[in-house]
Design an enzyme around this catalytic site. Structure first.
Site, PDB file in Angstrom:
ATOM      1  N   ARG A   1      -5.147   1.728 -21.415  1.00 46.90           N
ATOM      2  CA  ARG A   1      -4.388   3.020 -20.984  1.00 46.90           C
ATOM      3  C   ARG A   1      -4.043   3.558 -22.288  1.00 46.90           C
ATOM      4  O   ARG A   1      -3.780   2.892 -23.464  1.00 46.90           O
ATOM      5  CB  ARG A   1      -3.140   2.835 -20.182  1.00 46.90           C
ATOM      6  CG  ARG A   1      -3.043   2.854 -18.660  1.00 46.90           C
ATOM      7  CD  ARG A   1      -2.050   2.812 -18.145  1.00 46.90           C
ATOM      8  NE  ARG A   1      -2.090   3.150 -16.642  1.00 46.90           N
ATOM      9  CZ  ARG A   1      -1.789   2.096 -15.728  1.00 46.90           C
ATOM     10  NH1 ARG A   1      -1.460   0.831 -16.260  1.00 46.90           N
ATOM     11  NH2 ARG A   1      -1.773   2.046 -14.567  1.00 46.90           N
TER      12      ARG A   1
ATOM     13  N   VAL B   1      -4.291  -0.278  11.941  1.00 47.59           N
ATOM     14  CA  VAL B   1      -5.068   1.140  11.599  1.00 47.59           C
ATOM     15  C   VAL B   1      -6.636   0.775  11.727  1.00 47.59           C
ATOM     16  O   VAL B   1      -7.076  -0.242  11.157  1.00 47.59           O
ATOM     17  CB  VAL B   1      -4.636   1.746  10.482  1.00 47.59           C
ATOM     18  CG1 VAL B   1      -5.673   2.743   9.888  1.00 47.59           C
ATOM     19  CG2 VAL B   1      -3.107   1.800  10.461  1.00 47.59           C
TER      20      VAL B   1
ATOM     21  N   GLU C   1       2.968   0.192  11.007  1.00 45.74           N
ATOM     22  CA  GLU C   1       2.977  -1.065  10.577  1.00 45.74           C
ATOM     23  C   GLU C   1       2.189  -2.147  11.609  1.00 45.74           C
ATOM     24  O   GLU C   1       2.463  -2.023  12.512  1.00 45.74           O
ATOM     25  CB  GLU C   1       4.359  -1.466  10.090  1.00 45.74           C
ATOM     26  CG  GLU C   1       4.506  -3.112  10.027  1.00 45.74           C
ATOM     27  CD  GLU C   1       3.965  -3.655   8.842  1.00 45.74           C
ATOM     28  OE1 GLU C   1       3.233  -4.796   8.797  1.00 45.74           O
ATOM     29  OE2 GLU C   1       3.938  -2.987   7.728  1.00 45.74           O
TER      30      GLU C   1
ATOM     31  N   HIS D   1      39.305  -4.181  -7.941  1.00 37.91           N
ATOM     32  CA  HIS D   1      39.414  -3.382  -7.044  1.00 37.91           C
ATOM     33  C   HIS D   1      39.741  -2.151  -7.420  1.00 37.91           C
ATOM     34  O   HIS D   1      40.275  -1.842  -8.334  1.00 37.91           O
ATOM     35  CB  HIS D   1      40.704  -3.963  -6.258  1.00 37.91           C
ATOM     36  CG  HIS D   1      41.068  -2.892  -5.028  1.00 37.91           C
ATOM     37  ND1 HIS D   1      40.159  -2.966  -3.830  1.00 37.91           N
ATOM     38  CD2 HIS D   1      41.920  -2.313  -4.866  1.00 37.91           C
ATOM     39  CE1 HIS D   1      40.860  -1.929  -3.074  1.00 37.91           C
ATOM     40  NE2 HIS D   1      41.820  -1.408  -3.726  1.00 37.91           N
TER      41      HIS D   1
ATOM     42  N   VAL E   1       7.711  -2.664   0.870  1.00 39.31           N
ATOM     43  CA  VAL E   1       8.606  -1.750  -0.200  1.00 39.31           C
ATOM     44  C   VAL E   1       8.288  -0.473  -0.633  1.00 39.31           C
ATOM     45  O   VAL E   1       9.050   0.466  -0.814  1.00 39.31           O
ATOM     46  CB  VAL E   1       8.833  -2.769  -1.562  1.00 39.31           C
ATOM     47  CG1 VAL E   1       9.625  -2.251  -2.529  1.00 39.31           C
ATOM     48  CG2 VAL E   1       9.367  -4.125  -1.055  1.00 39.31           C
TER      49      VAL E   1
ATOM     50  N   GLY F   1       2.984  -0.208 -21.075  1.00 41.32           N
ATOM     51  CA  GLY F   1       3.928  -0.402 -19.942  1.00 41.32           C
ATOM     52  C   GLY F   1       3.486  -0.727 -18.532  1.00 41.32           C
ATOM     53  O   GLY F   1       3.966  -1.147 -17.611  1.00 41.32           O
TER      54      GLY F   1
ATOM     55  N   ALA G   1      -0.076   2.002   1.891  1.00 38.31           N
ATOM     56  CA  ALA G   1       0.951   1.137   1.131  1.00 38.31           C
ATOM     57  C   ALA G   1       0.785  -0.246   1.486  1.00 38.31           C
ATOM     58  O   ALA G   1       1.634  -0.904   2.156  1.00 38.31           O
ATOM     59  CB  ALA G   1       2.150   1.618   1.188  1.00 38.31           C
TER      60      ALA G   1
END
Length: 462
Positions: free
Chosen positions: A35, A233, A199, A441, A179, A39, A266
């Protein structure tokens, strides 16, 4: 031709962290990356840009829903999508340049290009062959899709395409309730899209604690995300820049069609090892395409190691980072180690979801005698003040020894709160140790203490 103690292939979180640690330990180190920026997936098209969009869209949500309640009056902001994408790109650039600076600072050579391993101790990049005593494969992963679903990164997109859509879609269908799908689905819902998540399984976030999963789905539904669970699907058809998603319900085999302006695939990721020449080297692979390694990240070929998404285990940036440091220490003659029982997982929606260690389902299956300490954020003063009272902290501890076995948080800043429990587990702490530790607190972290108290005589504020 140049000789190194170690050459690392891939500059994602596993690779670049490994390179820095190797250099710190006195090894002459190079990193190979094709790339234009360092990263890997995480910084360029994954964790970092998605968090930028999650942050921006959450600010919009707050302005639309909570500002007026706090006396902040005025017109809700409008979305300048081009500017939001420019902000996201600026975040990427700042982070990738930061990694490049770290390479220079630690005197790690960046060999630009795509690598192959023609023989043991040799890494070929372009026409050049570099020698290395040791090679670490940190080549990461790529998107995996479904049969009958072709990604074009315009109408049918992976997470990469979803980070740079030309415009905000009116209707987004997300295939997969893991996720990535839920984070990016949340982004576009907040920005005004209708979002439907399809899903295959009967619950979202597979493998997560069932109680958290149910609560999470209820809260996302309240935010306007629509779910179709138990659906397989069959395919996606694209015509005139629109998509039709065909799926069958598993319970009755009935077929349904969903129209969409954009479809986000995803359905997970798979190891990316193409072009490295692993089969020619005789490197043993796992059945599901990962590189086989021993407890010290060594492959079946001496001098070649592998870490991160390319090997077995959760595909998480921080898991890869830990392995990068571990293998660097092994190469430097030290005892590198990763505790795989204490690797947290986080979903950066709102509320956030975080977990570490065992789920209740896993403990039941193992026949473990355990107890549960639970505390709702509705009992936390800071959370109530900040309109963040949804969710809870759940700590699982051994019934006999009180040792913490796992924790599951859904609520504000869950991704940060989980680390207190990670540290406790790393040191073998009991729930009582956490319960007896003074917490400031008012903070969200008091909810963690209360859940630990609930493992004993009971929480104070519930």
């Amino acid at each position: 031709m140049s000789a190194y103690d170690v050459i690392i292939i891939g500059s994602g979180p596993g690779g670049y962290v490994c390179a820095i640690r190797c250099a710190q330990l006195g090894l002459k180190t190079a990193i190979v990356e094709g790339r234009d920026t360092l990263g890997g997936t995480c910084l360029n098209v994954g964790c970092i840009p998605s968090k930028a969009l999650l942050h921006a869209s959450h600010q919009l949500h707050e302005a639309e829903h909570n500002f007026a309640k706090m006396g902040l009056k005025g017109k809700a902001p409008s979305v300048d999508w081009k500017q939001m994408l420019a902000y996201k790109d600026d975040v990427i650039s700042t982070n990738t340049k930061g990694v490049e600076f770290l390479m220079k600072k630690n005197k790690v050579d960046w060999i630009k290009g795509w690598a192959s391993i023609p023989a043991v101790g040799k890494v070929k990049v372009g026409d050049d062959v570099h020698e290395a005593k040791n090679i670490v494969i940190a080549s990461g992963s790529e998107v995996s899709t479904l049969p009958g679903v072709e990604i074009d990164e315009k109408v049918v997109v992976s997470s990469t395409g979803a980070l740079e859509l030309g415009k905000i879609p009116k209707k987004l269908v997300v295939i997969g309730a893991g996720v990535i799908g839920l984070e990016l689905g949340s982004v576009y819902k907040r920005l005004g899209a209708d979002v439907k998540v399809i899903e295959f399984l009967d619950a979202i976030t597979p493998g997560m604690d069932a109680e958290v999963s149910k609560t999470f789905q209820r809260l996302l539904s309240k935010q306007g995300l629509e779910f179709q669970l138990g659906a397989a699907v069959q395919g996606v058809e694209v015509k005139n820049n629109k998509a039709k998603v065909t799926y069958k319900l598993r319970k009755d085999d009935s077929e349904h069609v969903e129209d969409a302006d954009c479809v986000l695939v995803a359905t997970g990721r798979k190891p990316y090892t193409d072009g490295l020449g692993l089969s020619e080297l005789g490197i043993e692979m796992e059945q599901r395409g990962q590189i086989k390694t021993d407890a010290h990240w060594a492959t079946s070929v001496k001098g070649i190691y592998a870490i991160g998404d390319a090997i077995v285990g959760p595909m998480l940036a921080h898991k890869a980072e830990d392995e990068g440091m571990g293998v660097a220490e092994v190469l430097a003659g030290q005892k590198g180690h990763v505790n795989y029982d204490v690797i947290p997982g986080v979903i950066y929606t709102h509320p956030e979801v975080a977990n570490v260690g065992a789920t209740e389902e896993q403990l039941k299956e193992a026949g473990r005698n355990y107890k549960v300490g639970k505390f709702s954020f509705m009992g936390n003063g800071r959370a109530k003040a900040n309109f963040a009272g949804d969710g809870f902290v759940k700590i699982l501890a051994d019934k006999d020894t009180d040792r913490i076995l796992g924790a599951h948080i859904i609520g504000p800043m869950a991704g940060d709160l989980i680390h207190e429990i990670c540290v406790a587990m790393e040191f073998g702490a009991a729930a009582e140790d956490l319960a007896r530790t003074c917490h400031a607190h008012p903070t969200y972290s008091e909810a963690v203490r209360e859940a630990a108290l609930a493992c004993g005589d009971g929480a104070i504020h519930s």
